[in-house]
Design a protein around this motif. Sequence first.
Motif, PDB file in Angstrom:
ATOM      1  N   LEU A   9       7.368  -5.423  -0.080  1.00 61.26           N
ATOM      2  CA  LEU A   9       7.061  -4.405   0.922  1.00 61.26           C
ATOM      3  C   LEU A   9       5.685  -3.835   0.584  1.00 61.26           C
ATOM      4  O   LEU A   9       5.264  -3.848  -0.573  1.00 61.26           O
ATOM      5  CB  LEU A   9       8.125  -3.304   0.915  1.00 61.26           C
ATOM      6  N   TYR A  10       5.009  -3.298   1.602  1.00 64.66           N
ATOM      7  CA  TYR A  10       3.609  -2.905   1.467  1.00 64.66           C
ATOM      8  C   TYR A  10       3.378  -1.499   2.009  1.00 64.66           C
ATOM      9  O   TYR A  10       4.088  -1.038   2.881  1.00 64.66           O
ATOM     10  CB  TYR A  10       2.721  -3.890   2.242  1.00 64.66           C
ATOM     11  N   THR A  11       2.312  -0.851   1.484  1.00 66.82           N
ATOM     12  CA  THR A  11       1.888   0.443   2.023  1.00 66.82           C
ATOM     13  C   THR A  11       0.597   0.251   2.807  1.00 66.82           C
ATOM     14  O   THR A  11      -0.131  -0.722   2.606  1.00 66.82           O
ATOM     15  CB  THR A  11       1.609   1.474   0.900  1.00 66.82           C
ATOM     16  N   SER A  12       0.281   1.216   3.653  1.00 65.80           N
ATOM     17  CA  SER A  12      -0.988   1.143   4.385  1.00 65.80           C
ATOM     18  C   SER A  12      -2.176   1.393   3.456  1.00 65.80           C
ATOM     19  O   SER A  12      -3.310   1.143   3.829  1.00 65.80           O
ATOM     20  CB  SER A  12      -0.983   2.137   5.550  1.00 65.80           C
ATOM     21  N   GLU A  13      -1.915   1.874   2.224  1.00 64.89           N
ATOM     22  CA  GLU A  13      -2.978   2.058   1.228  1.00 64.89           C
ATOM     23  C   GLU A  13      -3.145   0.807   0.354  1.00 64.89           C
ATOM     24  O   GLU A  13      -3.874   0.833  -0.633  1.00 64.89           O
ATOM     25  CB  GLU A  13      -2.695   3.268   0.334  1.00 64.89           C
ATOM     26  N   HIS A  14      -2.405  -0.273   0.664  1.00 64.09           N
ATOM     27  CA  HIS A  14      -2.576  -1.584   0.028  1.00 64.09           C
ATOM     28  C   HIS A  14      -1.903  -1.715  -1.338  1.00 64.09           C
ATOM     29  O   HIS A  14      -2.357  -2.474  -2.185  1.00 64.09           O
ATOM     30  CB  HIS A  14      -4.057  -1.994  -0.037  1.00 64.09           C
ATOM     31  N   GLU A  15      -0.798  -0.994  -1.541  1.00 67.52           N
ATOM     32  CA  GLU A  15       0.057  -1.268  -2.696  1.00 67.52           C
ATOM     33  C   GLU A  15       1.224  -2.130  -2.224  1.00 67.52           C
ATOM     34  O   GLU A  15       1.573  -2.127  -1.050  1.00 67.52           O
ATOM     35  CB  GLU A  15       0.613   0.025  -3.319  1.00 67.52           C
ATOM     36  N   TRP A  16       1.827  -2.864  -3.166  1.00 64.74           N
ATOM     37  CA  TRP A  16       3.038  -3.632  -2.874  1.00 64.74           C
ATOM     38  C   TRP A  16       4.135  -3.196  -3.832  1.00 64.74           C
ATOM     39  O   TRP A  16       3.866  -2.642  -4.900  1.00 64.74           O
ATOM     40  CB  TRP A  16       2.818  -5.137  -2.965  1.00 64.74           C
ATOM     41  N   ILE A  17       5.391  -3.434  -3.420  1.00 63.08           N
ATOM     42  CA  ILE A  17       6.536  -3.186  -4.279  1.00 63.08           C
ATOM     43  C   ILE A  17       7.527  -4.333  -4.130  1.00 63.08           C
ATOM     44  O   ILE A  17       7.783  -4.792  -3.010  1.00 63.08           O
ATOM     45  CB  ILE A  17       7.202  -1.817  -3.992  1.00 63.08           C
ATOM     46  N   ARG A  18       8.001  -4.823  -5.277  1.00 62.28           N
ATOM     47  CA  ARG A  18       9.060  -5.837  -5.311  1.00 62.28           C
ATOM     48  C   ARG A  18      10.320  -5.101  -5.753  1.00 62.28           C
ATOM     49  O   ARG A  18      10.377  -4.557  -6.851  1.00 62.28           O
ATOM     50  CB  ARG A  18       8.718  -6.954  -6.296  1.00 62.28           C
ATOM     51  N   VAL A  19      11.333  -5.082  -4.898  1.00 64.28           N
ATOM     52  CA  VAL A  19      12.551  -4.308  -5.153  1.00 64.28           C
ATOM     53  C   VAL A  19      13.623  -5.202  -5.757  1.00 64.28           C
ATOM     54  O   VAL A  19      13.916  -6.274  -5.226  1.00 64.28           O
ATOM     55  CB  VAL A  19      13.062  -3.670  -3.840  1.00 64.28           C
ATOM     56  N   GLU A  20      14.184  -4.755  -6.886  1.00 60.42           N
ATOM     57  CA  GLU A  20      15.306  -5.436  -7.537  1.00 60.42           C
ATOM     58  C   GLU A  20      16.307  -4.358  -7.916  1.00 60.42           C
ATOM     59  O   GLU A  20      16.118  -3.659  -8.917  1.00 60.42           O
ATOM     60  CB  GLU A  20      14.823  -6.183  -8.781  1.00 60.42           C
ATOM     61  N   GLY A  21      17.330  -4.182  -7.063  1.00 57.98           N
ATOM     62  CA  GLY A  21      18.289  -3.108  -7.287  1.00 57.98           C
ATOM     63  C   GLY A  21      17.586  -1.775  -7.122  1.00 57.98           C
ATOM     64  O   GLY A  21      16.957  -1.526  -6.100  1.00 57.98           O
ATOM     65  N   GLU A  22      17.697  -0.910  -8.140  1.00 60.97           N
ATOM     66  CA  GLU A  22      17.000   0.377  -8.044  1.00 60.97           C
ATOM     67  C   GLU A  22      15.655   0.353  -8.759  1.00 60.97           C
ATOM     68  O   GLU A  22      14.987   1.367  -8.880  1.00 60.97           O
ATOM     69  CB  GLU A  22      17.878   1.515  -8.561  1.00 60.97           C
TER      70      GLU A  22
END
Length: 128
Positions: A9-22
Amino acid sequence: MSEIPDGLLYTSEHEWIRVEGERGTIGITDYAQGELGDIVFAELPEPGAEFEQGQPFGTIEAVKTVEDLYAPVSGVVLEVNDELGEDASQINADPYGEGWMVVVRMTNSDELESLLGPRAYGELVEDG
Protein backbone atom coordinates in the motif's frame (compact mmCIF):
# COMPACT_ATOMS: atom_id res chain seq x y z
CA MET A 1 8.56 4.15 -15.49
CA SER A 2 8.81 3.60 -11.74
CA GLU A 3 8.42 0.15 -10.25
CA ILE A 4 5.16 -0.19 -8.25
CA PRO A 5 4.89 -3.70 -6.78
CA ASP A 6 1.58 -5.37 -6.05
CA GLY A 7 1.00 -6.44 -2.46
CA LEU A 8 1.99 -3.08 -0.98
CA LEU A 9 0.00 0.00 0.00
CA TYR A 10 1.19 3.53 -0.75
CA THR A 11 0.85 7.11 0.52
CA SER A 12 0.53 10.24 -1.59
CA GLU A 13 3.85 11.30 0.01
CA HIS A 14 5.53 8.26 -1.66
CA GLU A 15 6.00 5.87 1.26
CA TRP A 16 5.04 2.19 0.99
CA ILE A 17 3.95 -0.33 3.62
CA ARG A 18 4.00 -4.13 3.45
CA VAL A 19 1.42 -5.48 5.92
CA GLU A 20 1.95 -8.81 7.69
CA GLY A 21 -0.62 -9.25 10.45
CA GLU A 22 -0.24 -6.27 12.76
CA ARG A 23 3.32 -5.61 11.54
CA GLY A 24 4.08 -3.18 8.76
CA THR A 25 7.41 -2.73 6.97
CA ILE A 26 7.82 0.85 5.67
CA GLY A 27 10.06 2.45 3.06
CA ILE A 28 9.97 4.97 0.23
CA THR A 29 8.91 4.17 -3.30
CA ASP A 30 11.02 3.73 -6.40
CA TYR A 31 9.49 6.94 -7.73
CA ALA A 32 10.55 8.87 -4.60
CA GLN A 33 14.14 7.65 -4.65
CA GLY A 34 14.34 8.51 -8.34
CA GLU A 35 13.06 12.04 -7.74
CA LEU A 36 15.45 12.57 -4.81
CA GLY A 37 18.54 11.34 -6.64
CA ASP A 38 21.54 9.97 -4.76
CA ILE A 39 20.50 9.36 -1.16
CA VAL A 40 23.34 9.98 1.28
CA PHE A 41 21.72 9.70 4.71
CA ALA A 42 18.54 8.48 6.42
CA GLU A 43 17.62 9.63 9.93
CA LEU A 44 15.29 7.03 11.41
CA PRO A 45 13.57 6.67 14.80
CA GLU A 46 14.70 4.39 17.61
CA PRO A 47 12.82 1.15 18.37
CA GLY A 48 9.99 1.96 20.76
CA ALA A 49 9.22 5.33 19.15
CA GLU A 50 5.52 5.96 18.54
CA PHE A 51 3.92 8.08 15.86
CA GLU A 52 0.54 8.86 14.36
CA GLN A 53 -0.49 8.38 10.75
CA GLY A 54 0.77 11.27 8.63
CA GLN A 55 3.36 12.44 11.17
CA PRO A 56 7.02 12.68 10.16
CA PHE A 57 8.97 9.69 11.53
CA GLY A 58 12.37 10.56 10.10
CA THR A 59 14.19 12.34 7.31
CA ILE A 60 16.02 11.33 4.19
CA GLU A 61 18.88 13.35 2.79
CA ALA A 62 19.89 13.40 -0.83
CA VAL A 63 22.74 15.39 -2.37
CA LYS A 64 20.54 18.44 -3.01
CA THR A 65 17.63 18.16 -0.55
CA VAL A 66 16.30 16.84 2.76
CA GLU A 67 12.77 15.41 2.90
CA ASP A 68 10.58 14.27 5.78
CA LEU A 69 9.37 10.67 5.90
CA TYR A 70 5.66 10.39 6.75
CA ALA A 71 4.11 7.49 8.61
CA PRO A 72 1.57 5.62 6.47
CA VAL A 73 -0.08 4.31 9.66
CA SER A 74 0.04 4.95 13.40
CA GLY A 75 2.32 2.57 15.25
CA VAL A 76 5.25 1.69 17.45
CA VAL A 77 8.67 1.07 15.90
CA LEU A 78 9.78 -2.56 16.37
CA GLU A 79 12.83 -2.63 14.10
CA VAL A 80 15.01 -0.12 12.27
CA ASN A 81 17.21 -0.89 9.27
CA ASP A 82 20.51 0.11 10.90
CA GLU A 83 22.44 -0.76 7.75
CA LEU A 84 21.09 2.41 6.13
CA GLY A 85 23.18 4.42 8.60
CA GLU A 86 26.29 2.98 6.97
CA ASP A 87 25.01 2.80 3.40
CA ALA A 88 21.90 4.84 2.58
CA SER A 89 22.45 4.17 -1.14
CA GLN A 90 20.60 0.86 -0.62
CA ILE A 91 17.43 2.98 -0.73
CA ASN A 92 18.30 3.94 -4.32
CA ALA A 93 19.41 0.45 -5.32
CA ASP A 94 16.57 -1.58 -3.78
CA PRO A 95 13.79 0.62 -2.31
CA TYR A 96 11.39 -2.30 -1.79
CA GLY A 97 13.98 -4.77 -0.46
CA GLU A 98 17.29 -3.95 1.23
CA GLY A 99 16.26 -0.28 1.37
CA TRP A 100 13.38 -0.82 3.85
CA MET A 101 13.42 1.65 6.74
CA VAL A 102 11.35 0.58 9.74
CA VAL A 103 9.01 -2.16 10.92
CA VAL A 104 6.11 -1.00 13.08
CA ARG A 105 3.38 -2.63 15.11
CA MET A 106 0.28 -0.91 13.77
CA THR A 107 -2.02 0.53 16.42
CA ASN A 108 -5.00 1.23 14.12
CA SER A 109 -5.33 -1.12 11.15
CA ASP A 110 -8.43 0.82 9.96
CA GLU A 111 -5.99 3.46 8.69
CA LEU A 112 -4.91 1.05 5.94
CA GLU A 113 -8.20 1.85 4.16
CA SER A 114 -7.01 5.43 3.55
CA LEU A 115 -3.88 4.28 1.66
CA LEU A 116 -3.49 3.84 -2.08
CA GLY A 117 -3.34 0.52 -3.89
CA PRO A 118 -0.74 -0.02 -6.65
CA ARG A 119 -3.05 1.15 -9.46
CA ALA A 120 -4.12 4.35 -7.68
CA TYR A 121 -0.52 5.12 -6.73
CA GLY A 122 0.56 4.56 -10.33
CA GLU A 123 -2.04 7.10 -11.49
CA LEU A 124 -0.80 9.58 -8.87
CA VAL A 125 2.82 9.43 -10.06
CA GLU A 126 1.83 9.50 -13.73
CA ASP A 127 -0.08 12.73 -13.09
CA GLY A 128 3.07 14.06 -11.42
